[in-house]
Design a protein around this motif. Structure first.
Motif, PDB file in Angstrom:
ATOM      1  N   LYS A 252      -7.422  -4.558 -11.090  1.00  0.00           N
ATOM      2  CA  LYS A 252      -6.548  -3.486 -11.570  1.00  0.00           C
ATOM      3  C   LYS A 252      -5.950  -2.712 -10.397  1.00  0.00           C
ATOM      4  O   LYS A 252      -4.788  -2.288 -10.440  1.00  0.00           O
ATOM      5  CB  LYS A 252      -7.325  -2.546 -12.485  1.00  0.00           C
ATOM      6  CG  LYS A 252      -7.781  -3.202 -13.789  1.00  0.00           C
ATOM      7  CD  LYS A 252      -8.662  -2.258 -14.598  1.00  0.00           C
ATOM      8  CE  LYS A 252      -9.166  -2.921 -15.877  1.00  0.00           C
ATOM      9  NZ  LYS A 252     -10.142  -2.075 -16.612  1.00  0.00           N
ATOM     10  N   ASN A 253      -6.761  -2.506  -9.352  1.00  0.00           N
ATOM     11  CA  ASN A 253      -6.237  -1.807  -8.171  1.00  0.00           C
ATOM     12  C   ASN A 253      -5.070  -2.570  -7.559  1.00  0.00           C
ATOM     13  O   ASN A 253      -4.040  -1.992  -7.203  1.00  0.00           O
ATOM     14  CB  ASN A 253      -7.341  -1.667  -7.116  1.00  0.00           C
ATOM     15  CG  ASN A 253      -8.313  -0.557  -7.467  1.00  0.00           C
ATOM     16  OD1 ASN A 253      -8.247   0.013  -8.561  1.00  0.00           O
ATOM     17  ND2 ASN A 253      -9.209  -0.254  -6.564  1.00  0.00           N
ATOM     18  N   LEU A 254      -5.239  -3.892  -7.403  1.00  0.00           N
ATOM     19  CA  LEU A 254      -4.177  -4.687  -6.777  1.00  0.00           C
ATOM     20  C   LEU A 254      -2.921  -4.711  -7.645  1.00  0.00           C
ATOM     21  O   LEU A 254      -1.801  -4.608  -7.133  1.00  0.00           O
ATOM     22  CB  LEU A 254      -4.676  -6.114  -6.520  1.00  0.00           C
ATOM     23  CG  LEU A 254      -5.716  -6.248  -5.397  1.00  0.00           C
ATOM     24  CD1 LEU A 254      -6.322  -7.644  -5.392  1.00  0.00           C
ATOM     25  CD2 LEU A 254      -5.079  -5.946  -4.043  1.00  0.00           C
ATOM     26  N   LEU A 255      -3.115  -4.833  -8.962  1.00  0.00           N
ATOM     27  CA  LEU A 255      -1.952  -4.845  -9.847  1.00  0.00           C
ATOM     28  C   LEU A 255      -1.305  -3.462  -9.923  1.00  0.00           C
ATOM     29  O   LEU A 255      -0.092  -3.348 -10.121  1.00  0.00           O
ATOM     30  CB  LEU A 255      -2.368  -5.310 -11.251  1.00  0.00           C
ATOM     31  CG  LEU A 255      -2.875  -6.764 -11.333  1.00  0.00           C
ATOM     32  CD1 LEU A 255      -3.337  -7.079 -12.754  1.00  0.00           C
ATOM     33  CD2 LEU A 255      -1.789  -7.743 -10.899  1.00  0.00           C
ATOM     34  N   GLY A 256      -2.130  -2.429  -9.757  1.00  0.00           N
ATOM     35  CA  GLY A 256      -1.600  -1.069  -9.814  1.00  0.00           C
ATOM     36  C   GLY A 256      -0.966  -0.622  -8.514  1.00  0.00           C
ATOM     37  O   GLY A 256      -0.281   0.406  -8.474  1.00  0.00           O
ATOM     38  N   MET A 257      -1.211  -1.366  -7.441  1.00  0.00           N
ATOM     39  CA  MET A 257      -0.620  -1.058  -6.132  1.00  0.00           C
ATOM     40  C   MET A 257       0.097  -2.317  -5.643  1.00  0.00           C
ATOM     41  O   MET A 257      -0.411  -3.041  -4.767  1.00  0.00           O
ATOM     42  CB  MET A 257      -1.690  -0.619  -5.133  1.00  0.00           C
ATOM     43  CG  MET A 257      -2.452   0.632  -5.533  1.00  0.00           C
ATOM     44  SD  MET A 257      -3.600   1.221  -4.265  1.00  0.00           S
ATOM     45  CE  MET A 257      -4.839  -0.075  -4.315  1.00  0.00           C
ATOM     46  N   PRO A 258       1.266  -2.625  -6.198  1.00  0.00           N
ATOM     47  CA  PRO A 258       1.944  -3.885  -5.855  1.00  0.00           C
ATOM     48  C   PRO A 258       2.219  -4.046  -4.365  1.00  0.00           C
ATOM     49  O   PRO A 258       2.231  -5.177  -3.853  1.00  0.00           O
ATOM     50  CB  PRO A 258       3.246  -3.825  -6.665  1.00  0.00           C
ATOM     51  CG  PRO A 258       3.383  -2.414  -7.125  1.00  0.00           C
ATOM     52  CD  PRO A 258       2.026  -1.844  -7.194  1.00  0.00           C
ATOM     53  N   VAL A 259       2.450  -2.926  -3.660  1.00  0.00           N
ATOM     54  CA  VAL A 259       2.688  -3.031  -2.208  1.00  0.00           C
ATOM     55  C   VAL A 259       1.451  -3.593  -1.511  1.00  0.00           C
ATOM     56  O   VAL A 259       1.542  -4.451  -0.609  1.00  0.00           O
ATOM     57  CB  VAL A 259       3.062  -1.656  -1.624  1.00  0.00           C
ATOM     58  CG1 VAL A 259       3.155  -1.726  -0.101  1.00  0.00           C
ATOM     59  CG2 VAL A 259       4.378  -1.172  -2.205  1.00  0.00           C
ATOM     60  N   VAL A 260       0.278  -3.133  -1.935  1.00  0.00           N
ATOM     61  CA  VAL A 260      -0.965  -3.632  -1.329  1.00  0.00           C
ATOM     62  C   VAL A 260      -1.166  -5.106  -1.675  1.00  0.00           C
ATOM     63  O   VAL A 260      -1.583  -5.907  -0.822  1.00  0.00           O
ATOM     64  CB  VAL A 260      -2.159  -2.788  -1.822  1.00  0.00           C
ATOM     65  CG1 VAL A 260      -3.476  -3.368  -1.313  1.00  0.00           C
ATOM     66  CG2 VAL A 260      -2.002  -1.340  -1.366  1.00  0.00           C
ATOM     67  N   LEU A 261      -0.851  -5.477  -2.909  1.00  0.00           N
ATOM     68  CA  LEU A 261      -0.967  -6.889  -3.303  1.00  0.00           C
ATOM     69  C   LEU A 261      -0.021  -7.760  -2.472  1.00  0.00           C
ATOM     70  O   LEU A 261      -0.407  -8.844  -2.007  1.00  0.00           O
ATOM     71  CB  LEU A 261      -0.648  -7.031  -4.794  1.00  0.00           C
ATOM     72  CG  LEU A 261      -0.671  -8.457  -5.360  1.00  0.00           C
ATOM     73  CD1 LEU A 261      -2.048  -9.092  -5.173  1.00  0.00           C
ATOM     74  CD2 LEU A 261      -0.291  -8.445  -6.845  1.00  0.00           C
TER      75      LEU A 261
END
Length: 378
Positions: A252-261
């Motif tokens: 969820k964190n990665l999907l919620g922070m697309p820049v980080v993904l």
């Protein structure tokens, strides 16, 4: 201007700064990785001297960055420092001990009257590059899996495992993180040496080492990534500060922070590009895309651990004791003062880049081993 920022913004800013320093440290572990290649890629004393002295021009940079990472954590998130270093002291002491062995090795390996012999110090370098990095990776893995501690109302830590942090290495996720870090460092070390040393025979062995170590690292990387997106994580309620276990939290964190993904995916692709450039091609410049990729990958993992409502140092036995960037940080005044000091960091980085460029503008060769400066070599 910085003083007008609210406390939460400063806390996010300092987790970002700490994460950048940590990611740079991961890249600079090419020194440790290169040290472990001494036993397999150097066939005689001349080749060993080339490798040791090529790495010797950078080893203090890695050491300094590690100290800076610890210092930034201490100043910005003192409760983490007190909890982890106060409770899990055996793992941190062993990590520091391997770095002390590294420093001693570069200082005394070729000193006249050396009683232990060069091979002993080369063994110390191997320990630093293998055991040291394995434990660093396992310790970083606890940012996702948690550690065995509780805090009381006065933030006094109670560590609930007799191994005092070493138990982290018995978690398959943490162990995989550590082993991936070890073999990634060996890949980076071989890429760096290919770029810095001019020696055709050594180049061929280093290119093979790049490919072999990347192949060995891949299963550990895949396991870490699969577990990361499927495991339960530790979520913090922004209103109450209560920490609870949440399914698929880091996905969820990665999907919620697309820049980080995007940073994570781009970082991994750049590492592979660097490996292909030097390992399978004839270029010696693969260290640069792989280096940038390593920084992006490590940075994205650290941001995933600390941002988007996550506890960056969770307690596996008592989630309520978990540390977040909100409950573990310094005061608004301290973070503000540190932020003004941090404005000088870009100038320091520019100076380091300039010195690095000057040191590496000429390839290191066997002629350097016989020059008038040879008495100063490691």
């Amino acid at each position: 201007m910085i003083g007008n920022l609210d406390h939460a913004t400063l806390q996010h800013l300092w987790w970002l700064i700490v994460s950048v320093v940590g990611a740079l440290f991961v890249f600079l572990t090419f020194v440790q990785g290169g040290q472990t290649l001494l036993l397999t890629t150097a066939h005689d004393d001349v080749e060993k001297k080339l490798i040791v002295n090529s790495l010797g021009r950078k080893w203090e940079l890695t050491f300094t960055t590690l100290v800076l990472f610890g210092g930034a954590l201490f100043a910005a998130f003192p409760l983490f420092y007190a909890t982890s270093f106060g409770g899990a002291y055996w793992v941190w002491m062993l990590i520091l001990a391997t770095f002390v062995l590294q420093a001693v090795s570069y200082e005394f390996r070729t000193k006249p009257g050396n009683l232990l012999g060069a091979r002993t110090y080369e063994a110390f370098m191997f320990i630093n590059g293998s055991v040291g990095l394995l434990l660093v990776g396992a310790a970083l893995g606890t940012f996702f899996t948690g550690a065995s501690f509780t805090l009381d109302d006065y933030n006094r830590v109670t560590w609930l495992h007799s191994l005092r942090g070493l138990e982290a290495a018995f978690s398959l996720f943490n162990l995989s993180m550590g082993l991936f870090l070890v073999f990634l460092a060996r890949v980076l070390g071989a890429l760096y040496l290919c770029n810095h040393i001019r020696h055709e025979d050594l180049h061929e062995r280093l290119r093979r080492a790049v490919v072999i170590n990347m192949v060995i690292a891949l299963p550990f990387l895949l396991y870490v990534l699969v577990r990361l997106v499927t495991m339960d994580g530790f979520a913090v309620d922004p209103a109450s500060g209560q920490v609870t276990v949440e399914s698929f939290k880091y996905l969820k964190n990665l999907l919620g922070m697309p820049v980080v993904l995007i940073m994570l995916v781009a970082g991994l692709l750049l590492v592979i590009a660097g490996v292909v450039m030097t390992g399978k091609g004839r270029s010696t410049r693969g260290i640069w895309p792989a280096g940038v990729g390593t920084v992006l990958t490590a940075l994205s993992l650290l941001l995933t651990a600390g941002f988007h409502g996550s506890a960056f140092y969770p307690s596996a036995v008592d989630p309520a004791s978990s540390l977040t960037i909100f409950n573990a940080s310094s005061s608004h005044f301290t973070l503000t003062a540190m932020s003004y000091v941090a404005l000088a960091v870009p100038f320091v980085l520019a100076y380091i880049a300039c010195v690095w460029r000057m040191m590496d503008r000429r390839k290191f060769t066997t002629d350097d081993l016989e020059s008038e400066n040879a008495k100063n070599l490691y």
